[in-house]
Design an enzyme around this catalytic site. Sequence first.
Site, PDB file in Angstrom:
ATOM      1  CB  ALA A  65      -0.882  -0.029   1.234  1.00  0.00           C
ATOM      2  CD  GLU A 113      -2.697  -7.602   2.676  1.00  0.00           C
ATOM      3  OE1 GLU A 113      -2.330  -6.486   2.248  1.00  0.00           O
ATOM      4  OE2 GLU A 113      -3.271  -7.763   3.767  1.00  0.00           O
TER       5      GLU A 113
HETATM    6  N1  COA Z   1       4.618   3.161  -0.776  1.00  0.00           N
HETATM    7  C1  COA Z   1       5.046   4.324  -1.306  1.00  0.00           C
HETATM    8  N2  COA Z   1       6.193   4.441  -1.976  1.00  0.00           N
HETATM    9  C2  COA Z   1       6.957   3.338  -2.111  1.00  0.00           C
HETATM   10  C3  COA Z   1       6.586   2.093  -1.573  1.00  0.00           C
HETATM   11  C4  COA Z   1       5.342   2.029  -0.879  1.00  0.00           C
HETATM   12  N3  COA Z   1       4.888   0.885  -0.365  1.00  0.00           N
HETATM   13  N4  COA Z   1       7.546   1.187  -1.853  1.00  0.00           N
HETATM   14  C5  COA Z   1       8.491   1.854  -2.551  1.00  0.00           C
HETATM   15  N5  COA Z   1       8.134   3.142  -2.703  1.00  0.00           N
HETATM   16  C6  COA Z   1       8.892   4.205  -3.395  1.00  0.00           C
HETATM   17  C7  COA Z   1      10.118   4.626  -2.609  1.00  0.00           C
HETATM   18  O1  COA Z   1       9.760   5.567  -1.618  1.00  0.00           O
HETATM   19  C8  COA Z   1      10.987   5.206  -3.702  1.00  0.00           C
HETATM   20  O2  COA Z   1      10.525   6.504  -3.999  1.00  0.00           O
HETATM   21  P1  COA Z   1      11.613   7.707  -4.226  1.00  0.00           P
HETATM   22  O3  COA Z   1      12.360   7.291  -5.471  1.00  0.00           O
HETATM   23  O4  COA Z   1      10.764   8.901  -4.403  1.00  0.00           O
HETATM   24  O5  COA Z   1      12.480   7.698  -3.009  1.00  0.00           O
HETATM   25  C9  COA Z   1      10.653   4.337  -4.906  1.00  0.00           C
HETATM   26  O6  COA Z   1       9.418   3.693  -4.614  1.00  0.00           O
HETATM   27  C10 COA Z   1      11.682   3.256  -5.157  1.00  0.00           C
HETATM   28  O7  COA Z   1      11.844   2.523  -3.944  1.00  0.00           O
HETATM   29  P2  COA Z   1      13.252   2.278  -3.225  1.00  0.00           P
HETATM   30  O8  COA Z   1      12.992   2.057  -1.778  1.00  0.00           O
HETATM   31  O9  COA Z   1      14.205   3.368  -3.594  1.00  0.00           O
HETATM   32  O10 COA Z   1      13.693   0.934  -3.962  1.00  0.00           O
HETATM   33  P3  COA Z   1      14.681  -0.183  -3.401  1.00  0.00           P
HETATM   34  O11 COA Z   1      14.942  -1.094  -4.551  1.00  0.00           O
HETATM   35  O12 COA Z   1      15.854   0.444  -2.720  1.00  0.00           O
HETATM   36  O13 COA Z   1      13.859  -0.970  -2.260  1.00  0.00           O
HETATM   37  C11 COA Z   1      11.898  -2.076  -1.349  1.00  0.00           C
HETATM   38  C12 COA Z   1      12.744  -1.729  -2.616  1.00  0.00           C
HETATM   39  C13 COA Z   1      10.646  -2.774  -1.859  1.00  0.00           C
HETATM   40  C14 COA Z   1      12.692  -3.010  -0.444  1.00  0.00           C
HETATM   41  C15 COA Z   1      11.553  -0.767  -0.594  1.00  0.00           C
HETATM   42  O14 COA Z   1      11.039   0.174  -1.517  1.00  0.00           O
HETATM   43  C16 COA Z   1      10.530  -0.965   0.499  1.00  0.00           C
HETATM   44  O15 COA Z   1      10.828  -1.475   1.538  1.00  0.00           O
HETATM   45  N6  COA Z   1       9.267  -0.511   0.234  1.00  0.00           N
HETATM   46  C17 COA Z   1       8.219  -0.563   1.212  1.00  0.00           C
HETATM   47  C18 COA Z   1       7.670  -1.964   1.336  1.00  0.00           C
HETATM   48  C19 COA Z   1       6.573  -2.026   2.390  1.00  0.00           C
HETATM   49  O16 COA Z   1       6.798  -1.819   3.565  1.00  0.00           O
HETATM   50  N7  COA Z   1       5.352  -2.338   1.933  1.00  0.00           N
HETATM   51  C20 COA Z   1       4.219  -2.501   2.783  1.00  0.00           C
HETATM   52  C21 COA Z   1       3.446  -1.271   2.913  1.00  0.00           C
HETATM   53  S1  COA Z   1       2.069  -1.535   3.963  1.00  0.00           S
END
Ligand code: COA
Length: 260
Positions: A65, A113
């Site tokens: 999300a 999900e």
């Molecule tokens: N919601 C909003 N934005 C998100 C997102 C989410 N769930 N997941 C990734 N993004 C965004 C990041 O903020 C980043 O934006 P930016 O470029 O403006 O900083 C962009 O997507 C790329 O993500 P980034 O974190 O830089 O990629 P990564 O390859 O280093 O890491 C993940 C990938 C998936 C490990 C990491 O993005 C992450 O942990 N995301 C959240 C996952 C999460 O907790 N999901 C459950 C939500 S309830």
Amino acid sequence: MEFKNIILEYEEEIVILKINRPQVLNALNTETILELEKAIDLIKENEKIRVLIITGEGKAFVAGADISEMVNFSPFEAERFSCNGHRLLSKIENLDKVVIAAINGYALGGGCEIALACDIRLMAEDAKIGQPEVKLGIIPGFGGNIRLPKICGSGIAKELIFTGEMIDANEALRIGLVNKIYPREKLLEEAKNLAKKIITRGPLAIKLAKQAINQSLNMSIEQAKEWEIKLFALNFSSKEAKEGLKAFLEKREPNWKKEE
Ligand code: COA
């Protein structure tokens, strides 16, 4: 219909739905969830379509999300967000077509999900899946607490949800969370191959089998047996059952569209 955050690609009886917000790893904001719901309604009305493949554009399936939308939620807004997600996932789960998740990359939180609401999950070898919500101090809100234990058992589901750790494709396969894993570049092709195989089978039989399986999960064993008997009988009211059985005896391929 024009969509901003999703792409629909029609290929005969298959439709591929791509979630398309790669700049945020396809994170689900309200706008995307509502668009997805409209797309599912559209697909439901399209009688030609027999299989829906859900995948993500870019390096993620769905990374959860949208955290930037959730950060300021009031409890009322959180409730509405969760309701929207649940309504969408129930529509996916109960769609009278086969739904395959082609997990091309990160499937986290809401992404996991969505995959759980699909009938069959295929995963890229280098993809990651998990329910990381507790790392953010929240719980899964689109059915993860409900569907994950049904698919993997409550012990495995609790470990995944309580630790919030992502797992790789081999581990997802080992715990029964996904059906098969493929190299990323082959994933969509393999999903289509599976879809094409399913399409050669009896259309009504598949719809009824999906109903039998889905509904039996929410019934007692005795009710589920009664329900299966009714669906088995209903199947025999169709030309399809006659054609399939006759074709076997006549040593030929069935023609499901035959009009007699
Ligand atoms: N919601 C909003 N934005 C998100 C997102 C989410 N769930 N997941 C990734 N993004 C965004 C990041 O903020 C980043 O934006 P930016 O470029 O403006 O900083 C962009 O997507 C790329 O993500 P980034 O974190 O830089 O990629 P990564 O390859 O280093 O890491 C993940 C990938 C998936 C490990 C990491 O993005 C992450 O942990 N995301 C959240 C996952 C999460 O907790 N999901 C459950 C939500 S309830």
